[in-house]
Design a protein around this motif. Structure first.
Motif, short mmCIF file in Angstrom:
data_model
loop_
_atom_site.label_atom_id
_atom_site.label_comp_id
_atom_site.label_asym_id
_atom_site.label_seq_id
_atom_site.Cartn_x
_atom_site.Cartn_y
_atom_site.Cartn_z
N ILE A 49 62.19 12.27 60.53
CA ILE A 49 62.36 13.58 59.88
C ILE A 49 62.73 14.64 60.90
O ILE A 49 63.64 15.45 60.66
N VAL A 50 62.06 14.67 62.03
CA VAL A 50 62.36 15.67 63.06
C VAL A 50 63.79 15.50 63.58
O VAL A 50 64.52 16.48 63.75
N PRO A 77 58.87 24.99 65.90
CA PRO A 77 60.08 25.07 65.08
C PRO A 77 59.83 24.47 63.69
O PRO A 77 58.91 23.66 63.51
N PRO A 78 60.63 24.87 62.70
CA PRO A 78 60.40 24.39 61.33
C PRO A 78 60.38 22.87 61.21
O PRO A 78 59.59 22.32 60.44
N GLY A 83 57.63 17.89 60.07
CA GLY A 83 57.27 16.56 60.56
C GLY A 83 55.76 16.35 60.57
O GLY A 83 55.27 15.28 60.18
N GLU A 84 55.01 17.35 61.01
CA GLU A 84 53.55 17.24 61.06
C GLU A 84 52.96 17.17 59.65
O GLU A 84 52.03 16.41 59.39
N ILE A 85 53.50 17.98 58.75
CA ILE A 85 53.01 17.94 57.36
C ILE A 85 53.26 16.57 56.76
O ILE A 85 52.37 15.98 56.13
N SER A 86 54.45 16.03 56.98
CA SER A 86 54.75 14.70 56.43
C SER A 86 53.85 13.64 57.08
O SER A 86 53.38 12.72 56.40
N PHE A 87 53.60 13.76 58.38
CA PHE A 87 52.71 12.82 59.08
C PHE A 87 51.34 12.79 58.41
O PHE A 87 50.81 11.72 58.09
N TRP A 88 50.75 13.96 58.19
CA TRP A 88 49.40 14.00 57.65
C TRP A 88 49.36 13.62 56.17
O TRP A 88 48.36 13.06 55.71
#
Length: 184
Positions: A49-50, A77-78, A83-88
């Motif tokens: 995603i990133v 950065p957005p 990416g972090e939101i999708s990870f969690w």
């Protein structure tokens, strides 16, 4: 109660406990494997995603520089945030599966509630960020139009317009999240 019956009861209880532990170990190992697969999947998808959304970072940075919105610039950065939101979210999904395997119904119920709340939270945040961006653009547009029309307080008029749009965006975003705003 005699010592031998007490001993037999103790042996029976220990035997039952050992049997339950032995039957629970495969579930525990399966849940651990699911969590490891979830963690690996989450890391992989976060990286994908990133990488796929690098253009969004460039666009965001260009917008901030062009509109002189340094106060909106965050440390992250957005694409990193997405990416972090999708990870969690992926971790929560696989944790829910693992908890279901282990028979932890209360935990599964709680995770389901959290996961159902996350899209509302993301939608509310998107509305607020869009409000920040749109309010900045409209402020410039109103200030330019008022200045061209010869209005003495063109910048103030632009700022007032920006403030009104920001308040509206925040109210709509908070309402989208599910917070009761009827008092406003």
């Amino acid at each position: 109660m005699t010592a031998s019956s007490l001993f037999e009861t103790l042996i029976s209880s220990l035997s039952n406990a050992v049997t339950k532990i032995i039957t629970y170990i495969p579930k525990l190992l399966t849940a651990a494997v699911v969590l490891i697969i979830g963690w690996l999947t989450a890391r992989l998808l976060r990286a994908v995603i990133v990488r796929l959304m690098r253009g969004l970072d460039r666009l965001w940075h260009t917008f901030i520089i062009r509109k002189d919105l340094a106060e909106v610039q965050s440390r992250y950065p957005p694409t990193k945030v997405i990416g972090e939101i999708s990870f969690w979210l992926i971790i929560l999904f696989f944790s829910s599966i693992a908890a279901d395997i282990l028979g932890l119904t209360q935990f599964v119920s709680w995770i389901s509630q959290v996961v159902s709340f996350v899209p509302l939270l993301i939608a509310g945040l998107i509305i607020i960020v869009a409000g920040i961006i749109i309010s900045s653009l409209v402020k410039d547009l109103v200030a330019s139009a008022a200045s061209s029309a010869g209005a003495p307080q063109a910048e103030l008029l632009g700022r007032i317009t920006q403030f009104i749009i920001l308040i509206i965006a925040i109210v709509i975003g908070v309402d989208q999240v599910g917070i009761d705003i009827t008092f406003l």
